[in-house]
Design a protein around this motif. Structure first.
Motif, short mmCIF file in Angstrom:
data_model
loop_
_atom_site.label_atom_id
_atom_site.label_comp_id
_atom_site.label_asym_id
_atom_site.label_seq_id
_atom_site.Cartn_x
_atom_site.Cartn_y
_atom_site.Cartn_z
N UNK A 184 0.78 -1.27 0.08
CA UNK A 184 0.01 -0.04 0.06
C UNK A 184 0.86 1.30 0.05
N UNK A 185 0.65 2.08 -0.91
CA UNK A 185 1.41 3.51 -0.91
C UNK A 185 1.56 3.83 0.30
N UNK A 186 0.49 3.89 1.21
CA UNK A 186 0.36 4.85 2.63
C UNK A 186 1.51 4.14 3.25
N UNK A 187 1.70 2.77 3.35
CA UNK A 187 2.70 2.15 3.97
C UNK A 187 4.13 2.88 3.61
N UNK A 188 4.04 2.98 2.25
CA UNK A 188 5.62 3.56 1.93
C UNK A 188 5.65 4.85 2.37
N UNK A 189 4.84 5.67 2.23
CA UNK A 189 4.71 7.10 2.68
C UNK A 189 4.93 7.00 4.11
N UNK A 191 6.58 4.59 6.08
CA UNK A 191 7.98 4.47 6.35
C UNK A 191 9.01 5.55 5.97
N UNK A 192 8.59 6.25 5.08
CA UNK A 192 9.72 7.60 4.59
C UNK A 192 9.40 8.52 5.61
N UNK A 193 7.91 8.76 6.36
CA UNK A 193 7.87 9.66 7.31
C UNK A 193 8.57 9.11 8.63
N UNK A 203 12.93 8.34 -3.94
CA UNK A 203 14.34 7.66 -3.91
C UNK A 203 14.29 6.48 -3.04
N UNK A 204 13.62 6.46 -1.82
CA UNK A 204 13.46 5.43 -1.12
C UNK A 204 12.94 3.92 -1.79
N UNK A 205 11.58 4.41 -2.21
CA UNK A 205 10.97 3.14 -2.84
C UNK A 205 11.52 2.67 -4.13
N UNK A 206 12.09 3.57 -4.86
CA UNK A 206 12.84 3.16 -5.86
C UNK A 206 13.98 2.32 -5.37
N UNK A 207 14.62 2.62 -4.46
CA UNK A 207 15.77 1.81 -3.86
C UNK A 207 15.28 0.47 -3.45
N UNK A 257 5.50 1.58 12.53
CA UNK A 257 5.09 2.76 11.90
C UNK A 257 4.00 3.26 12.88
N UNK A 258 4.17 3.20 14.05
CA UNK A 258 3.01 3.39 15.10
C UNK A 258 2.82 5.03 15.15
#
Lengths: 453, 453
Positions: A184-189, A191-193, A203-207, A257-258
């Protein structure tokens, strides 16, 4: 003016045998789409370049096939423009149309253009070719089919569940064992957050999307190279090394991600989709994969990717949720979710695993040998009755040598040959030869119909 | 960057309702082709311009959609070429590919390119779009489908008989009453020869082809205008005023063309095709029409044209025999005969006569109303069983107001609505509402399957 004929590189002709296989793929996908209440649409091969340009990035713009304006295409071009010799700029003056690059942008255009006729939620599917001026290579073509299903105008996660069931059903019918990767894209967001690098999400998700290919050390090196802090990379490690069941992974992610609202929302969505899908039951393995990104700038929620388990090949189906596909055409707040089956790769997988059903090849059921005019006329009357019973039948058009006519039946995989010679003509029977068994027996037309039906 | 989206003029989007009708047309034609032993092929949308140019006359060359070369298309163009500002000449340097204009030339290219793999006689059909930069007008599009069947590599007239049966069967299935007009190019040659103007065959046939539209006096005026002698025009009159049965017409023609070898050959061919077709039996009326020409420079034998009897519209199917289609690509002496169904006109005829079968529109059979999560989950399990039985079913993705959900069923023509409320949830039943009758009854899932199957 004899020419040696050929076709443009990266394009293909499809022979009758190949068409039978392709139709089997398209028909299977189409019938599952229909079973799930999706409706077919088609859009023109040509779209205005204003619709297509800028939707696929700079690289995509270059890969669009542009169509030269009809008539005197130079009439609106002035001398300075010509003298400049700038192909990119000149193109805008001499080409207004392009070939569609995918089915998604034309669908978004369709939805906006016909918004007053469409009733939402709108469940559409579309099976049409697309064209890309990519460098042709093994398995990559300049003309290929996409098979897309999308639901637009609803953000219910039941749509995700439905699309996962469609994927499961299609590959069950094909007999291909698959794993469905889910993220889920929101999980990726989230993580970055959480690691303190919200602006570096691309950059993070591409890697991390490359972890299967290049390994964790190279992913970390790339992250540092992109300016992600050492501390952030360290914080990321638990995400990259998640293990256990999907439930375990979700629980670990929830801990990690809490503090991210968007991240927790993503986990909740994943949990709903996975639980509901399991509750209804699918045969495919579903794997939570927080490194899965796929066209990140496009998806805003669920991300789906399908791998074949028994063949080494890239993803054979993919999709996800997008919240503002139609915004670029002036219609905001229309959420949609869709999947796209890769027909060409599925074709290759079915070939490699030899999974095409016996009956895939559509052939004539019975060939009548042609011994001359009287016999041909009698044959044609029989053939008419066979066809009226839904049995495909034909007569060899010329009274050629027997060997040639039998060769035609063999070459075309025709399983039965009917022989009307003097005897049969006299007593109104048909000598029916089974090409596989090599046996033959005299039958009436009704008996032949009964046997071949 | 909101844009008002549109599509290029002369192109069309097809909505679900339109797609259902189009699929009915294509599926019907395809199943008749298959019943007669024809095999499907597909060729790329793009062909090399060297394949397409010069095959459709100067006007056709202009109507080809040309595709701009990818990348820096000006790199091979010198300054003099640019300064010349000649679009036609410049086009040759900046465009190498074009969109197919019909299915016949790509088929000829296909046969020559794959001649070593193809077994003759080769019976192929092809249903694909073609593109023409024609001025768009009512009923004329820049993208439209052709549905062609050809037999190549045999000069047996049984192929003509088979194609006439295909035409008859297709229009029987559609319920469209038709007349098939039949002629033979050799008869046209015989006429030109007999009236002493063999070199003027094109002018003669172009003129007499118009007799239905402009009348005999105007045809005669045009003939004189084209330099045909008064004597020749007089000699032609009996041909233009032929009447009676097909047999009468053939006999009159045989008298008129008695001294023309080619003419008599044409009459013999027509007689064979008509007699054999009548012997086997077709429902359509077949009319011998010696003024029928259709793309004369192309056909060398039989010429076929189909008119709908109950609708004013141009020809809805046409075809004929050609003796050297592949010669232009270096393969001589391959005779073929083919027909082409005009899908767009057939679509209009079926609409005007309201002949689409009730079942044409493919819709979901049953919509489950969504009352919330527990009810939705129970519904999804029922839906899974329905789909496994081949019944298309779906749930409204959101627990919206009842009125909205029922509206969705109405808008999409869904005939049954299933309601799982508290009661049904408790006792495991389904309240099934018949949307046409307005009645509803509680049923088990097995009873629902039985009822909807």
């Amino acid at each position: 003016m004899a020419q040696k004929p050929s076709i443009p590189k990266g394009t293909r002709d499809f022979s009758p045998v190949e068409m039978s296989k392709r139709n089997y793929i398209f028909d299977t996908i189409k019938s599952v789409f229909t079973l799930h209440g999706f409706h077919q649409i088609e859009t023109p091969a040509m779209e205005n370049l204003s619709t297509l340009m800028g939707k696929y990035g700079d690289e995509g713009d270059k890969l669009l096939f542009k169509i030269l304006n009809s008539g005197d295409f130079l009439s609106n071009v002035n001398d300075e423009q010509l003298a400049e010799r700038n192909s990119t700029k000149l193109m805008r003056s001499i080409a207004e149309k392009g070939l569609r690059y995918d089915l998604t942008v034309p669908f978004a255009r369709f939805v906006v253009q016909h918004q007053n006729e469409i009733k939402f939620p709108f469940k559409r599917f579309q099976i049409q070719p697309v064209w890309r001026a990519d460098r042709p290579q093994r398995g990559r073509y300049r003309e290929f089919y996409q098979c897309d299903a999308d639901v637009i105008g609803t953000d219910s996660l039941l749509n995700e569940v439905d699309l996962l069931q469609i994927i499961d059903e299609v590959f069950c019918r094909f007999g291909i064992n698959i794993a469905i990767k889910l993220n889920n894209r929101k999980v990726l967001s989230g993580i970055a957050e959480t690691i303190g690098e919200p602006d570096k999400i691309v950059d993070i998700t591409v890697a991390i999307d490359k972890i299967d290919k290049i390994g964790i050390d190279n992913v970390n090196a790339e992250l540092l190279d992109k300016g992600i802090s050492q501390k952030a990379v360290e914080q990321l490690q638990p995400v990259l090394t998640l293990s256990g069941s999907n439930e375990d992974k979700l629980n670990s992610l929830a801990t990690l991600l809490a503090n991210s609202e968007v991240g927790m929302k993503g986990i909740e969505e994943l949990r709903f989709v996975m639980n509901k899908t399991n509750e209804i039951g699918v045969k495919a393995t579903i794997d939570l994969d927080p490194s899965l990104a796929r066209g990140l700038n496009y998806y805003t929620g669920t991300i789906i990717e399908v791998k074949a388990l028994d063949v080494e090949i890239g993803s054979i189906t993919g999709g996800g949720r997008y919240d503002n596909l139609t915004g670029v055409f002036g219609l905001d707040n229309v959420s949609g979710v869709g999947i796209s089956f890769g027909a060409d790769r599925i074709y290759d997988v079915l070939n490699q695993l030899d999974l095409y059903p016996e009956a895939t090849r559509t052939t004539t059921k019975v060939l009548f040998v042609n011994f001359g005019e009287a016999e041909a006329t009698a044959s044609l009357k029989h053939i008419k009755k066979l066809r009226a019973s839904g049995i495909s039948a034909e007569i060899f058009p010329e009274s050629s040598k027997m060997r040639k006519q039998m060769g035609y039946a063999n070459d075309n995989g025709i399983p039965f040959v009917a022989i009307i010679g003097e005897t049969e003509l006299a007593n109104g029977t048909i000598m029916l030869k089974d090409m596989n068994l090599g046996t033959q027996q005299p039958l009436t037309i009704d008996e032949v119909i009964e046997k071949l039906k």
